[in-house]
Motif scaffolding. Structure first.
Motif, PDB file in Angstrom:
ATOM      1  N   CYS A 350       0.847  -1.185   0.000  1.00  0.00           N
ATOM      2  CA  CYS A 350       0.000   0.000   0.000  1.00  0.00           C
ATOM      3  C   CYS A 350       0.886   1.240   0.000  1.00  0.00           C
ATOM      4  O   CYS A 350       2.076   1.161   0.301  1.00  0.00           O
ATOM      5  CB  CYS A 350      -0.901  -0.022   1.242  1.00  0.00           C
ATOM      6  N   ASN A 352      -0.118   4.015   1.744  1.00  0.00           N
ATOM      7  CA  ASN A 352      -0.507   4.754   2.947  1.00  0.00           C
ATOM      8  C   ASN A 352      -0.216   3.921   4.188  1.00  0.00           C
ATOM      9  O   ASN A 352      -0.058   2.701   4.099  1.00  0.00           O
ATOM     10  CB  ASN A 352      -2.005   5.097   2.929  1.00  0.00           C
ATOM     11  N   CYS A 354      -2.366   4.189   7.197  1.00  0.00           N
ATOM     12  CA  CYS A 354      -3.519   4.788   7.882  1.00  0.00           C
ATOM     13  C   CYS A 354      -3.542   4.459   9.374  1.00  0.00           C
ATOM     14  O   CYS A 354      -3.208   3.353   9.791  1.00  0.00           O
ATOM     15  CB  CYS A 354      -4.815   4.312   7.241  1.00  0.00           C
ATOM     16  N   GLU A 421      -3.097  -2.115  -1.857  1.00  0.00           N
ATOM     17  CA  GLU A 421      -3.577  -1.292  -2.965  1.00  0.00           C
ATOM     18  C   GLU A 421      -3.607  -2.148  -4.227  1.00  0.00           C
ATOM     19  O   GLU A 421      -2.589  -2.317  -4.906  1.00  0.00           O
ATOM     20  CB  GLU A 421      -2.645  -0.094  -3.144  1.00  0.00           C
ATOM     21  N   ASN A 447      -6.967   3.523  -2.721  1.00  0.00           N
ATOM     22  CA  ASN A 447      -6.729   4.521  -1.679  1.00  0.00           C
ATOM     23  C   ASN A 447      -6.435   5.925  -2.214  1.00  0.00           C
ATOM     24  O   ASN A 447      -5.843   6.738  -1.520  1.00  0.00           O
ATOM     25  CB  ASN A 447      -5.582   4.059  -0.780  1.00  0.00           C
ATOM     26  N   SER A 466     -11.298   5.379  -1.398  1.00  0.00           N
ATOM     27  CA  SER A 466     -11.343   5.690   0.029  1.00  0.00           C
ATOM     28  C   SER A 466     -11.151   7.190   0.227  1.00  0.00           C
ATOM     29  O   SER A 466     -10.128   7.748  -0.169  1.00  0.00           O
ATOM     30  CB  SER A 466     -10.247   4.928   0.778  1.00  0.00           C
ATOM     31  N   ASP A 468     -10.854   9.180   3.184  1.00  0.00           N
ATOM     32  CA  ASP A 468     -10.711   9.092   4.636  1.00  0.00           C
ATOM     33  C   ASP A 468     -10.706  10.458   5.318  1.00  0.00           C
ATOM     34  O   ASP A 468     -10.821  10.530   6.543  1.00  0.00           O
ATOM     35  CB  ASP A 468      -9.414   8.350   4.997  1.00  0.00           C
ATOM     36  N   ASP A 479      -4.279   9.261   6.910  1.00  0.00           N
ATOM     37  CA  ASP A 479      -3.753   8.249   5.980  1.00  0.00           C
ATOM     38  C   ASP A 479      -2.237   8.107   6.045  1.00  0.00           C
ATOM     39  O   ASP A 479      -1.690   7.099   5.612  1.00  0.00           O
ATOM     40  CB  ASP A 479      -4.163   8.589   4.541  1.00  0.00           C
TER      41      ASP A 479
END
Length: 660
Positions: A350, A352, A354, A421, A447, A466, A468, A479
């Motif tokens: 990914c 991020n 988060c 991701e 994301n 997403s 967020d 994130d």
């Protein structure tokens, strides 16, 4: 001896010679004494005797920590030091006066790197003081000359040049102020899954050096001092010592590793991992995303790893609907059969980190695909094989219905949202094609950091982004993205979503104290991506984690989610209305009125057979071409609260003590 000299001159010369001899003997002894004193003071503190363990001055162990990772590591080191009779105070730097460093003889620091390579909140003042002092010529380069230190950094290599920036900077500043490094800088990567191992080795090295210096009754100081004197020629000076400290030379006072022997470096430790891999990279080959340590960690959590970068896992809602106890919110909102849903991902990585990551950041991170790549056909075949194997293992489990079990062996839906991701996988379109060819529908979640990848995606049954947070600052805080231009990527991702003709969704995760007050900011994003739906879900608390500060205090009630959703719908000026809810999941759905509300009836469900027919035809189609009516029990405000009446509600017995 001197026949030509008069007696008076001979007497004077003899006196001068004796004086010189005495002077050099004195200097030699003084140098030896001073060296021993400084070595002693480096561990025990000025004015205290080396041979008396009861008189040792307590060292300081500081932790610079944002999410308690460094704090937890420091606590482990403190326990190890205590176990070895090495007296240290565990100190939070926010409660420490940096000027007191001038009085310290031993300082150990465990430091995390936070946003943009900066220090965690509790260490900002300390780091700023070190920086300002090191750059201030009035302070001088000897202010910490009596101090020995060791630093361990906690960071993520995925952040590039800011990796362990705080720990590296602290080490440099301490040395610049005259302090001497006890052991070399230790560095741990939270994404490599071997942080504990690397830290433990560094900790043992620190303890080894300290114990070897102390010895029994201070004997090692005495022996070391004699050896140092015999190794060098010329007079010892503080300037020589400082020069060696600055240049990393072999001065007896600075390079204390020579006493205890150098412990294994981080590289040598990682290089001994199984299968000849270093940091997940096959020697003379391609790098693998899932290292042996990470694989073991994920498998322990119930993941089935596919190849070198994919995974599949059985969802609790799949198990629930196998027992006829109800499906997830996707069943209520879109007609998904939870017992026939396969949760998987072609990329465990990914971009991020988060704060509410329900995988506790056990997955890798990266800005681009840099790993060995597995074939999409193999990934799909293996995912289905592993998924059906897990379904078969449910046979005989109390409550599992034979008819549902039989249906579950033929997955009809794939949620590409397990972790990571999925659109980072270079062959994501080929993988989606393989799923659609088997008439398995696709829900893909991204994301919002790869807008170009969103643009090139083929039709997906339902595509999520997403969302967020609704502001740049809050998105950065929640994130914790790797990209420096994360906000621009986020906005471009929403714009890319707008271009899609199939069903699109904004996914909002509400975190109390973080983003529940941003109704206006969220509403301003409606026109950017113009999604078909907006899912609003309360964050799920997944237990304590070294990488997250979230607690149950951050989890909203369903009433909070409803209130937020209604306010957001009102801000849309009729564009969206609250369409569905699933009380059990603390989730509410907003839908576009002009598309999905026909003659007062909501059409949020999906005609999956129609979708696959449209994909097979190869002609352009839109989200309105495969919508289906929403049952009354799933509509917002219904008595059932989104629970399918054909299922049997199961309520666990609760034995919580009364708060009264």
């Amino acid at each position: 001896m001197y026949p030509s000299l008069p007696p008076t001159r001979l007497t004077l010369l003899t006196l001068l010679s004796a004086t010189a001899t005495f002077y050099f003997l004195y200097k030699s002894r003084h140098r030896h004494s001073r060296l021993l004193t400084r070595l002693c003071q480096a561990v025990t503190g000025p004015g205290l005797r080396c041979g008396n363990p009861a008189s040792y001055k307590r060292g300081k162990l500081l932790f610079l920590s944002q999410t308690d990772t460094s704090k937890n590591l420091a606590q482990r080191l403190h326990a190890l030091l205590t176990l070895n009779d090495l007296p240290f105070d565990l100190v939070d730097p926010k409660d420490y006066e940096p000027e007191d460093l001038c009085k310290e003889s031993l300082v150990l620091i465990v430091a995390s790197t936070w946003e943009n390579g900066g220090a965690p909140e509790n260490g900002v003042f300390l780091v700023n003081w070190l920086t300002e002092s090191a750059d201030d010529f009035r302070v001088g380069a000897l202010v910490l000359k009596e101090c020995k230190y060791a630093v361990f950094g906690v960071g993520s290599r995925s952040y590039g040049e800011t990796y362990n920036a705080v720990a590296r900077g602290v080490s440099v500043k301490l040395r610049k102020l005259g302090a001497s490094e006890l052991v070399e800088l230790g560095e741990g990567d939270v994404d490599e899954a071997d942080l504990d191992e690397v830290f433990d080795l560094w900790s043992k090295k620190v303890v080894g050096v300290l114990k070897d210096k102390l010895g029994e009754n201070g004997q090692h100081f005495e022996n070391y001092g004699v050896e140092c004197e015999s190794e060098g020629e010329g007079e010892f000076s503080e300037e020589d010592d400082d020069e060696d400290a600055e240049n990393g030379g072999d001065s007896a006072i600075v390079d204390l590793e020579d006493i205890a022997g150098k412990g294994p470096s981080r590289r040598s430790v990682v290089a001994t991992k199984a299968n000849g891999k270093v940091n997940g990279e096959v020697l003379n080959g391609e790098k693998e995303m899932v290292t042996p340590v990470l694989r073991a960690n994920l498998e322990k959590q119930g993941y089935k790893i596919i190849g070198s970068h994919s995974g599949v896992k059985l969802c609790r809602w799949t198990k629930s609907q196998l027992r006829g106890r109800g499906g997830c919110y996707k069943h209520s909102f879109y007609g998904i059969e939870s017992h026939r849903c396969m949760e998987t991902t072609p990329s465990l990585a990914c971009a991020n980190k988060c704060v509410f990551c329900w995988r506790h950041h056990t997955n890798p991170v990266g800005k681009s695909w840099k790993w060995k790549m597995d074939d999409p056909l193999v990934i799909v075949d293996t995912a289905i094989e592993l998924h059906t194997k897990m379904i078969r293992q449910m046979k005989g489990v109390p409550g599992v219905k034979a008819e549902r079990l039989s249906e579950g062996l033929s997955p009809r839906h794939c949620a590409l949202s397990l972790v990571g991701e999925p659109i980072m996988y270079p062959e994501i379109n080929a993988l989606v094609d393989e799923l659609h060819r088997r008439r398995i529908s696709t829900f893909l979640v991204t994301n919002a950091q790869f807008p170009e990848r969103i643009k090139m995606l083929k039709p997906i049954t339902q595509l999520y982004v997403s969302v967020d947070a609704a502001t740049k600052d809050s998105l950065k805080a929640i994130d914790r993205p790797l990209f420096g231009d994360f906000w621009e990527r986020f906005i471009d991702s929403l714009k890319s979503l707008r271009e899609k003709q199939q069903r699109t969704v904004y996914r909002l995760t509400l975190v109390k104290g973080w983003n529940t007050e941003d109704v206006d900011a969220y509403s301003s994003l409606f026109d950017v991506g113009s999604p078909d739906f907006i899912e609003i879900k309360g964050v799920t608390y997944c237990g304590s984690s070294a990488t997250s500060k979230l607690t149950m205090e951050n989890v909203p009630w369903h009433s909070d989610v409803k209130e937020f959703s209604e306010a957001l719908a009102q801000k849309s000026n009729g564009m969206y209305e609250v369409a569905c809810e699933h009380v059990h999941s603390c989730c509410v759905l907003l839908a576009k009125v002009d598309k999905f509300k026909v003659n007062g009836q909501w059409y949020t469900w999906i005609d999956y057979d129609k979708f696959h027919d449209l994909v097979s035809a190869g002609e352009p189609f839109t989200s309105k071409d495969y919508m289906a009516p929403t049952p009354s029990w799933a509509v917002y405000g219904a008595e059932e609260g989104g629970f399918d009446p054909l299922q049997s509600r199961f309520r666990k017995e609760r034995h919580h003590k009364s708060s009264r």
